[in-house]
Design a protein around this motif. Sequence first.
Motif, PDB file in Angstrom:
ATOM      1  N   PHE A  29      95.667  48.726  51.287  1.00 32.83           N
ATOM      2  CA  PHE A  29      94.665  49.733  50.951  1.00 32.83           C
ATOM      3  C   PHE A  29      94.282  50.443  52.245  1.00 32.83           C
ATOM      4  CE2 PHE A  29      90.126  50.920  50.355  1.00 32.83           C
ATOM      5  CZ  PHE A  29      90.260  51.759  49.253  1.00 32.83           C
ATOM      6  N   VAL A  30      94.489  51.765  52.264  1.00 38.58           N
ATOM      7  CA  VAL A  30      94.219  52.558  53.465  1.00 38.58           C
ATOM      8  C   VAL A  30      93.155  53.577  53.133  1.00 38.58           C
ATOM      9  CG1 VAL A  30      95.218  54.200  55.109  1.00 38.58           C
ATOM     10  CG2 VAL A  30      96.628  52.339  54.214  1.00 38.58           C
ATOM     11  N   LYS A  31      92.063  53.586  53.896  1.00 36.55           N
ATOM     12  CA  LYS A  31      91.049  54.609  53.643  1.00 36.55           C
ATOM     13  C   LYS A  31      90.238  54.893  54.888  1.00 36.55           C
ATOM     14  CE  LYS A  31      87.121  55.949  50.862  1.00 36.55           C
ATOM     15  NZ  LYS A  31      86.530  56.572  52.077  1.00 36.55           N
ATOM     16  N   PRO A  32      90.306  56.138  55.372  1.00 39.00           N
ATOM     17  CA  PRO A  32      89.395  56.493  56.458  1.00 39.00           C
ATOM     18  C   PRO A  32      87.966  56.461  55.921  1.00 39.00           C
ATOM     19  CG  PRO A  32      91.034  58.234  56.055  1.00 39.00           C
ATOM     20  CD  PRO A  32      91.103  57.286  54.905  1.00 39.00           C
ATOM     21  N   GLY A  33      87.002  56.102  56.766  1.00 36.37           N
ATOM     22  CA  GLY A  33      85.610  56.026  56.327  1.00 36.37           C
ATOM     23  C   GLY A  33      85.174  57.286  55.607  1.00 36.37           C
ATOM     24  N   LYS A  34      85.610  58.433  56.121  1.00 36.31           N
ATOM     25  CA  LYS A  34      85.211  59.714  55.541  1.00 36.31           C
ATOM     26  C   LYS A  34      86.393  60.428  54.908  1.00 36.31           C
ATOM     27  CE  LYS A  34      80.956  59.576  56.830  1.00 36.31           C
ATOM     28  NZ  LYS A  34      79.897  59.574  55.814  1.00 36.31           N
ATOM     29  N   GLY A  35      87.271  59.728  54.255  1.00 36.85           N
ATOM     30  CA  GLY A  35      88.439  60.443  53.732  1.00 36.85           C
ATOM     31  C   GLY A  35      89.061  59.811  52.505  1.00 36.85           C
ATOM     32  N   GLN A  36      90.216  60.345  52.157  1.00 35.09           N
ATOM     33  CA  GLN A  36      90.941  59.962  50.954  1.00 35.09           C
ATOM     34  C   GLN A  36      91.468  58.526  51.045  1.00 35.09           C
ATOM     35  OE1 GLN A  36      91.636  61.757  48.021  1.00 35.09           O
ATOM     36  NE2 GLN A  36      92.428  59.753  47.449  1.00 35.09           N
ATOM     37  N   PHE A  38      94.229  55.634  49.974  1.00 32.72           N
ATOM     38  CA  PHE A  38      95.640  55.542  49.608  1.00 32.72           C
ATOM     39  C   PHE A  38      96.034  54.087  49.423  1.00 32.72           C
ATOM     40  CE2 PHE A  38      95.250  59.233  52.449  1.00 32.72           C
ATOM     41  CZ  PHE A  38      95.772  60.228  51.645  1.00 32.72           C
ATOM     42  N   ARG A  40      99.311  52.049  50.342  1.00 30.46           N
ATOM     43  CA  ARG A  40     100.594  52.120  51.047  1.00 30.46           C
ATOM     44  C   ARG A  40     101.356  50.843  50.706  1.00 30.46           C
ATOM     45  NH1 ARG A  40     101.363  53.387  57.516  1.00 30.46           N
ATOM     46  NH2 ARG A  40     103.605  53.739  57.372  1.00 30.46           N
ATOM     47  N   LYS A  57      98.275  58.143  46.311  1.00 32.04           N
ATOM     48  CA  LYS A  57      96.849  58.463  46.316  1.00 32.04           C
ATOM     49  C   LYS A  57      96.181  57.429  45.409  1.00 32.04           C
ATOM     50  CE  LYS A  57      93.743  62.224  45.024  1.00 32.04           C
ATOM     51  NZ  LYS A  57      93.653  63.554  44.424  1.00 32.04           N
TER      52      LYS A  57
ATOM     53  N   ALA B  53      84.437  61.138  48.793  1.00 33.61           N
ATOM     54  CA  ALA B  53      85.380  60.031  48.992  1.00 33.61           C
ATOM     55  C   ALA B  53      84.678  58.674  48.964  1.00 33.61           C
ATOM     56  CB  ALA B  53      86.120  60.199  50.312  1.00 33.61           C
ATOM     57  N   VAL B 191     102.404  60.087  46.659  1.00 33.82           N
ATOM     58  CA  VAL B 191     102.426  60.399  45.239  1.00 33.82           C
ATOM     59  C   VAL B 191     101.012  60.758  44.787  1.00 33.82           C
ATOM     60  CG1 VAL B 191     102.920  59.484  42.939  1.00 33.82           C
ATOM     61  CG2 VAL B 191     104.339  58.794  44.905  1.00 33.82           C
ATOM     62  N   ASP B 203      94.515  63.416  56.446  1.00 31.16           N
ATOM     63  CA  ASP B 203      94.197  61.975  56.449  1.00 31.16           C
ATOM     64  C   ASP B 203      95.468  61.130  56.428  1.00 31.16           C
ATOM     65  OD1 ASP B 203      91.456  62.375  56.484  1.00 31.16           O
ATOM     66  OD2 ASP B 203      91.214  62.189  54.308  1.00 31.16           O
ATOM     67  N   GLU B 253      90.011  51.876  62.855  1.00 32.71           N
ATOM     68  CA  GLU B 253      88.797  52.684  62.782  1.00 32.71           C
ATOM     69  C   GLU B 253      87.593  51.759  62.791  1.00 32.71           C
ATOM     70  OE1 GLU B 253      88.460  54.937  59.177  1.00 32.71           O
ATOM     71  OE2 GLU B 253      86.532  55.786  59.742  1.00 32.71           O
TER      72      GLU B 253
END
Lengths: 189, 334
Positions: A29-36, A38, A40, A57, B53, B191, B203, B253
């Motif tokens: 599970f990939v997720k920037p704190g402030k972003g989309q 994903f 992977r 996504k 988000a 996808v 991102d 991060e």
Amino acid sequence: MASYNTNEFRGGLKIMIDGDPCSIIENEFVKPGKGQAFNRVKIRNLKTGRVIERTYKSGESVEAADVMDTDLQFLYSDGEFWHFMDTETYDQHAADATAVGDAVKWLKEQDTCEITLWNGTPLVVTPPNFVILTVTDTDPGVRGDTSGGGGKPATLETGAVVRVPLFIEIGDALKIDTRTGEYVARARD
Amino acid sequence: MLQTADDWRPTASLDALKLRATLLTRIRAYFGGQGVLEVDTPVLSSAGATDPAIHSFTTTYHGPVPGAGNGSELKLYLHTSPEFPMKRLLAAGSGSIYQLCKVFRDGESGGSHNPEFTLLEWYRTGFDHFDLMDDVQRLLRTVLDGTRSVEPVDHWTYRDLFLEVTGMDPFTAAVKDMQAVLQGHGLHDPVGLTPDDRDAWLDVVMTHVIEPRLGPGLVFIRDYPASQAALARLRPGQPAVAARFEVYLGGMELANGYHELTDAAELQRRFEKDSTRRDAQGSEAVAMDQKLLAALASELPDCAGVALGIERLLMIASQSASIEDVIAFPLARA
């Protein structure tokens, strides 16, 4: 058509990618704190055995692959196909050379193998972890030498060649670990 | 959920739990020494995070509400960060403040995510984001002393970092340029990502291509695209950039900070933009925090603020591969 949401992704889940059945090896599970967000994933293509990577996504739906693992008994090979049978239903399945792959070295009639079926067709044949096979050819045995030192090649009834201790003779039944292709012990009757 | 005989046990080692206690003590000592006040704000709020988000948990209160008559029911959001009420304290004249608290984000679980986690959030009045980056560095040096080095320390602008690693200018690149970068690194198009979601493509490049190449030290990335400003003020320029920074350590991060937006009208516009995007992606509408808007309209002092994930910090300090190694009872055992 059955499908999975990325939230259901986990190791072993079977999904369709580019028309091929695949098995998820690893899901990150990939997720920037402030972003989309994903998912992977590392995936094995069950037809080719190749490992590939894909990113989804999060929240997307993915078509499920109708893939199941089942234990079947190996009956015989006609040279083109290897025939297996479900010992409860007597259903028979024919696996081609691609599905059998390296397992061909260890297939002995009446042994039970794990067969991965895709839409009812064998995709992957996994031999038992241990098989008992008879030596059909090897240099003469050195009696009494049980030191385990050294070794020699021996051809087995399936055609596989494994390294065995010096005291092994033609006609001996050997226990082989199919995952490593190594001799384990002489089989006791 | 699958139950096993070991489900009652913590997933973190006792050493990891002790390290957590040590780091928390050091953090409080650091801020105590700096004269920054520890505060406490509500976990349950009548307004939620509008960030498209981020997904809030909600719950319902049943019972008397002072000033609202009897038998009321109140929808409440579990905070995803203590940002809004802390800014209300700043507007009320608190001066520099910090808070250590659990925050909650729906849908986030994985190797470096747990839906409930500990955030260290602090605000320094009179600081801009450059001052605050220095403060973050001092805090990390102090807190991580004896566990892990923060060297080498690197500073990048978002643009220069993209140019350095990918050769692509993130401010002018089209989605097809980003696809080319991904392809150049052996990656397929994600996808489900549509070409109109440019920030999401950025991102992907950031998380899949750039982050793995950030190196072991402390990395500050600043000057984000205005479209990713969140609640940072914009710095004029060609193009205008957000006075926002991200902190990475060991390629992970760790924190996100702003030179804070203090303009109430601009905050209102950003809330409205968030709400349009939430609507477009089919997410639940979230009530805008009118009390925060009122606080900014009153006067938020010039300040910079940052939020830092404590479990991430613990993972880095203990060189753990998974967040489960530093939480006693993560989601699967909660």
